[in-house]
Design a protein around this motif. Structure first.
Motif, PDB file in Angstrom:
ATOM      1  N   PHE A  29      14.681   5.315  -2.823  1.00  0.00           N
ATOM      2  CA  PHE A  29      13.065   5.163  -3.065  1.00  0.00           C
ATOM      3  C   PHE A  29      12.727   4.948  -1.800  1.00  0.00           C
ATOM      4  N   ALA A  30      13.314   3.100  -1.018  1.00  0.00           N
ATOM      5  CA  ALA A  30      12.445   3.502   0.124  1.00  0.00           C
ATOM      6  C   ALA A  30      13.137   4.909   0.793  1.00  0.00           C
ATOM      7  N   VAL A  31      14.297   5.261   1.494  1.00  0.00           N
ATOM      8  CA  VAL A  31      14.902   6.240   1.926  1.00  0.00           C
ATOM      9  C   VAL A  31      13.901   7.456   2.138  1.00  0.00           C
ATOM     10  N   VAL A  32      13.810   7.765   0.633  1.00  0.00           N
ATOM     11  CA  VAL A  32      12.652   9.138   0.258  1.00  0.00           C
ATOM     12  C   VAL A  32      11.169   8.551   0.976  1.00  0.00           C
ATOM     13  N   THR A  33      10.484   7.276   1.169  1.00  0.00           N
ATOM     14  CA  THR A  33      10.173   7.201   1.782  1.00  0.00           C
ATOM     15  C   THR A  33       9.846   7.996   3.441  1.00  0.00           C
ATOM     16  N   VAL A  34      10.886   6.740   3.778  1.00  0.00           N
ATOM     17  CA  VAL A  34      11.650   6.957   5.425  1.00  0.00           C
ATOM     18  C   VAL A  34      11.357   8.767   5.947  1.00  0.00           C
ATOM     19  N   GLY A  86       9.614  10.875   3.703  1.00  0.00           N
ATOM     20  CA  GLY A  86       8.197  11.688   3.450  1.00  0.00           C
ATOM     21  C   GLY A  86       7.479  10.935   5.237  1.00  0.00           C
ATOM     22  N   LEU A  87       8.019   9.612   5.947  1.00  0.00           N
ATOM     23  CA  LEU A  87       6.736   9.879   6.864  1.00  0.00           C
ATOM     24  C   LEU A  87       7.788  10.920   8.251  1.00  0.00           C
ATOM     25  N   LEU A  88       8.727  10.948   8.071  1.00  0.00           N
ATOM     26  CA  LEU A  88       9.069  11.818   9.113  1.00  0.00           C
ATOM     27  C   LEU A  88       8.913  13.559   8.614  1.00  0.00           C
ATOM     28  N   ARG A  89       8.564  13.801   8.039  1.00  0.00           N
ATOM     29  CA  ARG A  89       8.314  15.018   7.566  1.00  0.00           C
ATOM     30  C   ARG A  89       6.915  15.720   7.073  1.00  0.00           C
ATOM     31  N   PHE A  90       5.934  15.138   7.244  1.00  0.00           N
ATOM     32  CA  PHE A  90       4.590  15.076   6.525  1.00  0.00           C
ATOM     33  C   PHE A  90       3.931  15.413   7.577  1.00  0.00           C
ATOM     34  N   PRO A  91       3.046  16.132   7.310  1.00  0.00           N
ATOM     35  CA  PRO A  91       2.731  16.833   8.519  1.00  0.00           C
ATOM     36  C   PRO A  91       1.711  16.174   9.196  1.00  0.00           C
ATOM     37  N   ASP A  92       0.840  15.317   8.530  1.00  0.00           N
ATOM     38  CA  ASP A  92      -0.942  14.404   9.013  1.00  0.00           C
ATOM     39  C   ASP A  92      -0.941  12.953   8.832  1.00  0.00           C
ATOM     40  N   VAL A  93      -1.418  12.642   8.733  1.00  0.00           N
ATOM     41  CA  VAL A  93      -1.588  11.274   8.662  1.00  0.00           C
ATOM     42  C   VAL A  93      -1.832  11.020   7.729  1.00  0.00           C
ATOM     43  N   TYR A  94      -2.661  11.442   6.593  1.00  0.00           N
ATOM     44  CA  TYR A  94      -2.963  11.222   4.760  1.00  0.00           C
ATOM     45  C   TYR A  94      -1.580  11.702   4.142  1.00  0.00           C
ATOM     46  N   ARG A 100       1.459  10.818   4.995  1.00  0.00           N
ATOM     47  CA  ARG A 100       2.081  10.126   4.862  1.00  0.00           C
ATOM     48  C   ARG A 100       1.885   9.194   4.868  1.00  0.00           C
ATOM     49  N   ILE A 101       0.404   9.021   4.590  1.00  0.00           N
ATOM     50  CA  ILE A 101      -0.141   7.225   4.044  1.00  0.00           C
ATOM     51  C   ILE A 101       0.646   7.274   2.643  1.00  0.00           C
ATOM     52  N   HIS A 102      -0.089   8.916   1.711  1.00  0.00           N
ATOM     53  CA  HIS A 102       0.521   9.394   0.755  1.00  0.00           C
ATOM     54  C   HIS A 102       1.808   8.505   0.552  1.00  0.00           C
ATOM     55  N   ALA A 103       2.987   9.490   1.304  1.00  0.00           N
ATOM     56  CA  ALA A 103       4.093   8.684   0.866  1.00  0.00           C
ATOM     57  C   ALA A 103       4.786   7.462   0.852  1.00  0.00           C
ATOM     58  N   GLY A 104       4.010   7.086   1.596  1.00  0.00           N
ATOM     59  CA  GLY A 104       3.867   5.510   2.214  1.00  0.00           C
ATOM     60  C   GLY A 104       3.701   4.627   0.868  1.00  0.00           C
ATOM     61  N   ALA A 105       2.036   4.724   0.325  1.00  0.00           N
ATOM     62  CA  ALA A 105       1.866   3.726  -0.536  1.00  0.00           C
ATOM     63  C   ALA A 105       2.193   3.596  -2.320  1.00  0.00           C
ATOM     64  N   VAL A 106       2.583   6.085  -1.978  1.00  0.00           N
ATOM     65  CA  VAL A 106       3.618   5.226  -3.886  1.00  0.00           C
ATOM     66  C   VAL A 106       4.464   5.464  -4.050  1.00  0.00           C
ATOM     67  N   VAL A 107       5.705   5.703  -3.182  1.00  0.00           N
ATOM     68  CA  VAL A 107       7.085   5.430  -3.118  1.00  0.00           C
ATOM     69  C   VAL A 107       7.475   4.000  -2.257  1.00  0.00           C
ATOM     70  N   LEU A 108       6.830   3.704  -1.748  1.00  0.00           N
ATOM     71  CA  LEU A 108       7.291   2.515  -0.711  1.00  0.00           C
ATOM     72  C   LEU A 108       6.388   1.343  -1.898  1.00  0.00           C
ATOM     73  N   THR A 109       5.809   1.871  -2.680  1.00  0.00           N
ATOM     74  CA  THR A 109       5.567   0.488  -4.002  1.00  0.00           C
ATOM     75  C   THR A 109       6.011   0.952  -4.625  1.00  0.00           C
TER      76      THR A 109
END
Length: 113
Positions: free
Chosen positions: A18-23, A25-33, A35-44
Motif C-alpha cells: 500500500f505504501a508503494v501504491v501511495t508513492v 499515486g503521488l507521482l501520477r496524479f495531476p494536482d495537489v488535491y 495527491r493529498i487524497h492518495a496520501g491520506a487514504v492509502v498511507l493511513t
C-alpha cells in the motif's frame, strides 16, 4: 515458522505494498488535491497494517498495546492533517485546476474574501 509470524509478515508486506501504491499515486496524479487524497487514504491504511503486523510479530501484551496505540494515532492524525493541508492550500489558491469551473466551496470557506 509459526502461523502467527506468517500472518504478521503478510500484514507488513501488504502495508508495504500500500505504501508503494501511495508513492505511485503521488507521482501520477495531476494536482495537489488528488495527491493529498492518495496520501491520506492509502498511507493511513499502510501505516495501520504495518503497525498491526508489528504488534502481532512482537506478541507481548504491553509492547503490542503500545504499538497498537501508535497505529490508532496514525488512524486519527493522518486524515486530520491532510484535511488541514488541503483546506489551507485551497484557501491560498495553490494550484487550483482550471478544469473546475464550478467552485461550490468559495462562499463556505471564505477564500474570495
Amino acid at each position: 515458522m509459526t502461523l502467527r509470524i506468517l500472518f504478521a509478515y503478510f500484514l507488513m508486506i501488504t502495508g508495504a505494498a500500500f505504501a508503494v501504491v501511495t508513492v505511485l499515486g503521488l507521482l501520477r496524479f495531476p494536482d495537489v488535491y488528488t495527491r493529498i487524497h492518495a496520501g491520506a487514504v492509502v498511507l493511513t491504511i499502510s501505516a495501520v497494517l504495518v503497525t498491526i503486523g508489528t504488534a502481532v510479530y512482537v506478541w507481548e501484551f504491553f509492547l503490542s498495546l503500545k504499538i497498537m496505540m501508535i497505529g490508532m494515532f496514525f488512524l486519527f492524525s493522518n486524515p486530520m492533517a491532510t484535511h488541514a493541508i488541503a483546506r489551507a492550500s485551497y484557501k491560498r489558491k495553490i494550484v487550483l485546476p482550471e478544469q473546475y469551473e464550478i467552485d461550490a466551496y468559495s462562499d463556505y470557506l471564505g477564500r474570495d474574501k
